[in-house]
Design a protein around this motif. Structure first.
Motif: not given
Ligand code: SF4
Length: 180
Positions: A42-62
């Motif tokens: 939604v915020t259009d980030f292109k990399d996966y260098d995640f900061p620490e977060a309370v919650l991660g939400i996953i859409e989609g299978a692997v």
């Protein structure tokens, strides 16, 4: 006061779960006043260098090697993970390929379709390798919260988020488990 951080990822899915999130409409303002959305399509980030977060939400299978890497990175940075929608919860429509051999599937898709001339299976190292079978999120990493639906209703998403922000594990009531 710093708001709790939430990251979302879009793996092997159609983006319908994120669209359902946007369907919260004005309810989105309540969500955004309560949390900080960090990495999310939604915020259009292109990399996966995640900061620490309370919650991660996953859409989609692997379904491929890159998605395995992304979900592990998200797991390392998030206190809680939520599988969001049927694809993340149990593989969803993507898992229809699980009874077909991967090589047969790729040949059928790229070489043998009736409309293909001189097709070839992509072998560029930039293209992530398909896994032999599609996996649900919790077959790859530990997942604490499951919100099924295709997509989950906006009300289910809002309910789950609200409960998590109150420090509770959401138990979804029946009336938010269908899409009106
Ligand atoms: S659960 Fe449904 S809406 Fe969500 S990504 Fe999968 S197919 Fe799309």
């Amino acid at each position: 006061m710093e708001k709790p951080k939430v990251a979302t990822v879009w793996l092997e899915g159609c983006s319908g779960c994120h669209m359902s999130f946007l369907d919260l409409d004005e309810g989105l303002l309540d969500v955004l006043s309560a949390v900080e959305l960090t990495h999310t399509p939604v915020t259009d980030f292109k990399d996966y260098d995640f900061p620490e977060a309370v919650l991660g939400i996953i859409e989609g299978a692997v379904g491929n090697e890159e998605q395995v890497e992304i979900i592990h990175k998200l797991r390392r940075k998030c206190q809680l993970l939520m599988a969001w929608g049927d694809c993340a919860v149990f593989g969803g429509i993507n898992s229809m390929r699980n009874h077909i051999d991967k090589e047969v599937l790729l040949r059928r898709g790229y070489v043998e379709t009736e409309s293909t001339v001189d097709g070839r299976v992509p072998d560029d190292p930039e293209v992530p390798e398909l896994l032999p079978r599609v996996l649900a999120a919790n077959e790859v990493v530990n997942v604490e919260i499951f919100v099924p639906g295709c997509p989950p209703s906006p009300e289910a998403i809002a309910y789950a988020l609200t409960e998590i922000l109150k420090g509770r594990t959401p138990t979804l009531p029946a009336d938010v488990m269908h899409f009106d």
